[in-house]
Design a protein around this motif. Structure first.
Motif, PDB file in Angstrom:
ATOM      1  N   GLU A  45       0.836  -1.207   0.000  1.00  7.14           N
ATOM      2  CA  GLU A  45       0.000   0.000   0.000  1.00  7.14           C
ATOM      3  C   GLU A  45       0.870   1.256   0.000  1.00  7.14           C
ATOM      4  O   GLU A  45       0.568   2.232  -0.695  1.00  7.14           O
ATOM      5  CB  GLU A  45      -0.922  -0.013   1.229  1.00  7.14           C
ATOM      6  CG  GLU A  45      -2.035  -1.046   1.132  1.00  7.14           C
ATOM      7  CD  GLU A  45      -2.705  -1.321   2.466  1.00  7.14           C
ATOM      8  OE1 GLU A  45      -2.221  -0.811   3.504  1.00  7.14           O
ATOM      9  OE2 GLU A  45      -3.710  -2.068   2.471  1.00  7.14           O
ATOM     10  N   LYS A  73       1.071   4.108  -3.009  1.00  4.35           N
ATOM     11  CA  LYS A  73       0.818   5.514  -2.678  1.00  4.35           C
ATOM     12  C   LYS A  73       1.983   6.399  -3.121  1.00  4.35           C
ATOM     13  O   LYS A  73       1.780   7.476  -3.695  1.00  4.35           O
ATOM     14  CB  LYS A  73       0.599   5.641  -1.161  1.00  4.35           C
ATOM     15  CG  LYS A  73       0.291   7.063  -0.704  1.00  4.35           C
ATOM     16  CD  LYS A  73       0.007   7.105   0.798  1.00  4.35           C
ATOM     17  CE  LYS A  73      -0.330   8.528   1.244  1.00  4.35           C
ATOM     18  NZ  LYS A  73      -0.624   8.588   2.698  1.00  4.35           N
ATOM     19  N   SER A  75      -4.483   4.083  -3.609  1.00  5.82           N
ATOM     20  CA  SER A  75      -4.308   2.815  -2.902  1.00  5.82           C
ATOM     21  C   SER A  75      -4.415   1.666  -3.902  1.00  5.82           C
ATOM     22  O   SER A  75      -4.891   1.846  -5.028  1.00  5.82           O
ATOM     23  CB  SER A  75      -5.411   2.665  -1.844  1.00  5.82           C
ATOM     24  OG  SER A  75      -6.681   2.566  -2.496  1.00  5.82           O
TER      25      SER A  75
END
Length: 210
Positions: free
Chosen positions: A136, A140, A153
């Motif tokens: 994640e 990002k 995400s």
């Protein structure tokens, strides 16, 4: 919500940016550049797989080498409720995964045992699986670098794939099958015409990158 996903060909442009331009934004000799050079093939294949299959982050981190079928361009995943599923992937994304596998053992001190996790990092000279949080974080980081107002995400990459698939095929049943919103078993899927239909759709979607 739709503003938080890639539209039109932005996903293709993002892949090109990550592969050919992102490295040039990093300071020469910086730790960021050193680590990116080590992880480039891995991270690129992760992004490519999200955008080429619509799988969830935990489905990606739980992938093992035995789950990859390069001949058919399919992967085996564990869906919600511990249900096994087979997912068609764009051929271009499977090529990206193979390129990562070519450097995986050497870069991360990993083995090619079929029960090993696909996506790994190196901790104290030992190969360890990537966590959901690490994936994640890297998604990002790269999406924010591409468009400073669009930190995304893995779920948004999944949503991007789903939006593109629906726009291309206009088939809600195919979409639900691809995203794992069904309760069919792996065995049933092998005999399910939806799988072949999804395979054809994945190949068509991959052609957008050429």
């Amino acid at each position: 919500m739709s503003q938080k996903i890639f539209h039109n060909d932005d996903d293709v442009l993002f892949l090109d940016y990550l592969k050919n331009h992102y490295e040039n934004t990093l300071g020469e000799g910086s730790k960021s550049k050193i680590y990116f050079k080590r992880d480039k093939e891995r991270d690129y294949s992760i992004i490519s797989l999200f955008l080429g299959s619509g799988i969830r982050v935990n489905e990606l981190t739980n992938l093992k080498l035995k789950d990859l079928d390069f001949e058919s361009n399919r992967i085996s995943v564990i869906r919600k409720g511990d249900k096994s599923d087979v997912v068609p992937v764009t051929p271009e994304s499977m090529i990206d995964v193979r390129e990562y596998l070519n450097v995986r053992c050497q870069r991360y001190n990993a083995t090619d045992d079929e029960n090993e996790f696909v996506f790994v990092t190196k901790t104290q000279n030992t190969s360890t699986p990537l966590s959901n949080r690490t994936v994640e974080t890297l998604v990002k980081k790269y999406t924010k670098a591409f468009k400073s107002n669009k930190s995304m995400s893995p779920h948004k990459l999944r949503h991007t794939y789903a939006t593109n698939l629906m726009a291309q095929e206009k088939d809600i049943h195919l979409l639900m099958s691809q995203l794992g919103h069904t309760s069919t078993t792996t065995a049933a899927l092998y005999d399910n015409p939806e799988l072949d239909k999804a395979q054809h759709a994945a190949a068509k979607m991959g052609k957008r990158r050429k």
